[in-house]
Motif scaffolding. Structure first.
Motif, PDB file in Angstrom:
ATOM      1  N   GLY A 168      32.030  49.349  39.439  1.00 46.54           N
ATOM      2  CA  GLY A 168      30.854  49.098  38.615  1.00 46.54           C
ATOM      3  C   GLY A 168      31.083  49.214  37.128  1.00 46.54           C
ATOM      4  O   GLY A 168      30.178  48.968  36.330  1.00 46.54           O
ATOM      5  N   ALA A 169      32.294  49.578  36.711  1.00 45.83           N
ATOM      6  CA  ALA A 169      32.572  49.731  35.278  1.00 45.83           C
ATOM      7  C   ALA A 169      32.818  48.391  34.594  1.00 45.83           C
ATOM      8  O   ALA A 169      32.797  48.306  33.364  1.00 45.83           O
ATOM      9  N   GLY A 170      33.056  47.335  35.381  1.00 43.51           N
ATOM     10  CA  GLY A 170      33.326  46.021  34.798  1.00 43.51           C
ATOM     11  C   GLY A 170      34.798  45.703  34.701  1.00 43.51           C
ATOM     12  O   GLY A 170      35.218  44.895  33.881  1.00 43.51           O
ATOM     13  N   LYS A 171      35.586  46.321  35.579  1.00 44.00           N
ATOM     14  CA  LYS A 171      37.053  46.178  35.520  1.00 44.00           C
ATOM     15  C   LYS A 171      37.517  44.747  35.785  1.00 44.00           C
ATOM     16  O   LYS A 171      38.334  44.202  35.039  1.00 44.00           O
ATOM     17  N   THR A 172      37.012  44.129  36.857  1.00 45.20           N
ATOM     18  CA  THR A 172      37.446  42.775  37.221  1.00 45.20           C
ATOM     19  C   THR A 172      37.085  41.776  36.130  1.00 45.20           C
ATOM     20  O   THR A 172      37.898  40.931  35.746  1.00 45.20           O
ATOM     21  N   THR A 173      35.874  41.873  35.620  1.00 44.10           N
ATOM     22  CA  THR A 173      35.447  40.988  34.523  1.00 44.10           C
ATOM     23  C   THR A 173      36.322  41.198  33.297  1.00 44.10           C
ATOM     24  O   THR A 173      36.724  40.229  32.632  1.00 44.10           O
ATOM     25  N   PHE A 174      36.656  42.457  33.020  1.00 44.42           N
ATOM     26  CA  PHE A 174      37.432  42.724  31.811  1.00 44.42           C
ATOM     27  C   PHE A 174      38.873  42.235  31.945  1.00 44.42           C
ATOM     28  O   PHE A 174      39.513  41.931  30.933  1.00 44.42           O
ATOM     29  N   CYS A 175      39.391  42.153  33.169  1.00 44.18           N
ATOM     30  CA  CYS A 175      40.737  41.587  33.349  1.00 44.18           C
ATOM     31  C   CYS A 175      40.788  40.171  32.772  1.00 44.18           C
ATOM     32  O   CYS A 175      41.745  39.799  32.087  1.00 44.18           O
ATOM     33  N   ALA A 176      39.748  39.375  33.071  1.00 48.07           N
ATOM     34  CA  ALA A 176      39.695  38.003  32.567  1.00 48.07           C
ATOM     35  C   ALA A 176      39.492  37.984  31.056  1.00 48.07           C
ATOM     36  O   ALA A 176      40.105  37.183  30.345  1.00 48.07           O
ATOM     37  N   LYS A 177      38.639  38.879  30.549  1.00 49.58           N
ATOM     38  CA  LYS A 177      38.408  38.955  29.098  1.00 49.58           C
ATOM     39  C   LYS A 177      39.698  39.291  28.353  1.00 49.58           C
ATOM     40  O   LYS A 177      40.037  38.667  27.341  1.00 49.58           O
ATOM     41  N   LEU A 178      40.410  40.295  28.868  1.00 53.24           N
ATOM     42  CA  LEU A 178      41.653  40.713  28.223  1.00 53.24           C
ATOM     43  C   LEU A 178      42.692  39.605  28.298  1.00 53.24           C
ATOM     44  O   LEU A 178      43.431  39.367  27.326  1.00 53.24           O
ATOM     45  N   ALA A 179      42.750  38.902  29.423  1.00 57.59           N
ATOM     46  CA  ALA A 179      43.709  37.804  29.572  1.00 57.59           C
ATOM     47  C   ALA A 179      43.460  36.722  28.529  1.00 57.59           C
ATOM     48  O   ALA A 179      44.394  36.215  27.902  1.00 57.59           O
ATOM     49  N   LYS A 180      42.196  36.364  28.340  1.00 58.18           N
ATOM     50  CA  LYS A 180      41.898  35.335  27.336  1.00 58.18           C
ATOM     51  C   LYS A 180      42.202  35.838  25.934  1.00 58.18           C
ATOM     52  O   LYS A 180      42.731  35.099  25.092  1.00 58.18           O
ATOM     53  N   TYR A 181      41.860  37.090  25.665  1.00 53.68           N
ATOM     54  CA  TYR A 181      42.140  37.649  24.342  1.00 53.68           C
ATOM     55  C   TYR A 181      43.635  37.596  24.029  1.00 53.68           C
ATOM     56  O   TYR A 181      44.044  37.189  22.936  1.00 53.68           O
TER      57      TYR A 181
END
Length: 564
Positions: free
Chosen positions: A164-177
């Motif tokens: 629930g912390a948003g880990k999976t979503t943040f994987c994609a965000k970090l990848a794009k960054y």
């Protein structure tokens, strides 16, 4: 002195926002507010910022020396504000102890007031508590905040965290960054010092990594599908295995590392499973993955909304698996700020990034100096200009500066600037970055402003090409009344709506001319180049702010990124 592109962007964003808030155009002051809004402006850390800045009113303004007695009321107010914001109590006491030690006995000389000196110390201590150093700049991340990069081989980043912390979503965000926006610090080091300091991070060379994400959450239903969906939006590839939900996370991670090596990827992000609580099974799996991959980074994703509990979780994960940094998600909904202030102080691990929204682009590096500036109610001008510069090219910014200088700003320019502000995010998100703006507007005003912006755009779209390029046809020409009547009807508005828009547009042009004189000085240009938040805040603020900035400059304080 010409108004440069960076300051023109700042001016454009500020006045475009103010045009939608006409009541503020009368007494235009982008500086500390004297009164709080009637309803809460829901933006990150707003409650904490509001409470802390209110405590500064109790500080001595004429005392010749700071003493335990004359700073005690402010320290007590700040302590109460931080405890309410769910900052860890030990962190609060350590922070205020450091502030007290550096303030007490300090003689106030020259034109600097006791409250100004107190705020300077508070800024420095808050920056340090969040992992910053006095040598940090505001346009580049410090070494502790950067993501590792190996010149040879694959850099491996393991993402951990609770469910629930948003880990999976943040994987994609970090990848794009890492693919699009990460600064190439090797290239930056090769730049001349003056050029390096004066260039916004959005204009610095980019590393442009080739990133692969490994789907290693074998427990949560649809975790793999969610990751693939987000990765597609980010434009990066996911390594996945059929029937992964029945598979072995360690084997999948190892296979992904081999695939990345063979196919020319330089960075592998491993999305691991989360749990509802910190338990031994979760830690064992992470340790097994770490043993198999020997990752360069183990990043813990924590929910900002959990306050100081996020710091405790960070410390627990660090003790169990040895993390290298934290990622703070959902900061756009956190009005308290307890997690941001507590994590480094409790765990000793730096916050490296923040998630600022739901979209794949809603990610920003964590800059301790900028965050300290926001918490102390000083805004975040550097981030504001970076957001604006991400939407326009250098050539467009130069053209904008020239138009402002010549006073030839027209409706086409207003429309393009309105679209730029809209792309930067919500009005609340933009407003909180302007020094003091958050204290002058509330949620109701912002909602009205967004409606006004749509009405203004509709009226401009109903103008002829000639009317857009020659505002005087609608302001002073004898045909203005009939033109405005036609424009109002064509855009679905009343005649007086068009009249009011013309009046406010004229005020905006006048304000641009006035602000151009205030912002065109050499000191302001230098401030924008070096990231001197205090000087920039003085440049774009009201008279009292500019005087304060001058006082600090005369006394040798400030500069080099805020107060540090």
């Amino acid at each position: 002195m010409k108004v440069g592109p960076s300051m023109s962007l700042l001016l454009a964003v500020t006045l475009t926002l103010l045009l939608q808030l006409p009541s503020l155009l009368q007494g235009f002051t982008i500086g500390p507010s004297q009164r709080a809004p009637s309803t809460r402006l829901n933006s990150n850390f707003q409650d904490l910022a509001k409470s802390i800045t209110g405590s500064f009113n109790s500080l001595p303004k004429t005392a010749s020396k700071l003493t335990p007695s004359n700073i005690k009321p402010a320290l007590e107010d700040i302590r109460e504000a931080m405890v309410k914001a769910d900052v860890n109590l030990q962190v609060v006491d350590s922070l205020l102890s450091g502030v007290s030690k550096k303030c007490v006995g300090q003689e106030i000389v020259g034109e600097v007031t006791g409250s100004q000196y107190f705020v300077k110390i508070m800024y420095d201590e808050l920056t340090t508590m969040m992992g910053g150093t006095k040598d940090d700049t505001e346009n580049t991340a410090s070494p502790a905040q950067r993501i590792s990069y190996k010149k040879d081989g694959v850099t491996t980043l393991v993402m951990a965290g609770l469910q629930g912390a948003g880990k999976t979503t943040f994987c994609a965000k970090l990848a794009k960054y890492l693919t699009v926006n990460e600064v190439d610090y090797d290239a930056v080091e090769a730049m001349e010092e003056e050029e390096r300091k004066s260039t916004l991070s959005t204009r610095l060379p980019k590393s442009q990594r080739k990133v692969l994400i490994a789907a290693c959450d074998v427990y949560r239903p649809a975790a793999r599908e969610q990751l693939v969906l987000m990765a597609n939006k980010a434009g990066v590839q996911v390594y996945e295995e059929a029937d992964a939900e029945k598979g072995d996370a360690v084997k999948i991670a190892s296979a992904a590392a081999e695939f990345a090596e063979k196919n020319g990827y330089d960075t592998l992000i491993v999305d691991t499973a989360g749990r509802q609580v910190v338990d031994e099974n979760l830690m064992k799996e992470l340790r097994d993955i770490n043993k198999a991959l020997s990752p360069d980074e183990i990043l813990l994703v924590v929910d900002s909304m959990t306050g100081q509990a996020a710091a405790s979780v960070t410390a627990a994960f660090d003790a169990a698996v040895g993390i290298t940094g934290a990622i703070l998600t959902k900061t756009d909904g956190d009005s308290r700020g307890g997690a941001a202030v507590s994590i480094n102080g409790v765990s000793g691990r730096p916050i490296k990034f923040m998630g600022t929204g739901e979209k794949v682009d809603d990610i920003t590096p964590f800059f301790p100096k900028r965050m300290a500036s926001r918490i102390l109610g000083m805004g975040d001008i550097v981030s504001l200009v970076e957001k604006a510069s991400a939407e326009v090219s250098d050539a467009e910014a130069e053209a904008m500066a020239k138009k402002m200088e010549e006073g030839s700003f027209d409706f086409d320019d207003f429309l393009s600037q309105s679209k730029m502000v809209s792309k930067m995010g919500s009005f609340a998100g933009v407003a909180k970055m302007i020094p003091g703006m958050g204290g002058q507007i509330d949620d109701k005003m912002l909602r009205k402003a967004e409606v006004r912006l749509k009405k203004s755009e509709a009226m401009i779209n109903s103008m002829t090409k000639k009317e857009k390029s020659k505002p005087e046809l609608l302001l002073t020409d004898k045909t203005a009344r009939s033109r405005l009547d036609r424009i109002a009807k064509g855009s679905g508005n009343e005649y007086m709506d068009a009249v009011n828009f013309m009046s406010e547009f004229q005020k905006m042009k006048t304000m641009m001319s006035r602000m151009q004189k205030q912002m065109g000085g050499e000191g302001t240009m230098e401030a924008m180049g070096t990231g001197d938040t205090e000087a920039m805040a003085g440049a774009v603020g009201n008279r009292s702010m500019r005087r304060a900035a001058k006082k600090n400059k005369k006394s040798g304080r400030g500069g080099g990124g805020g107060f540090g």
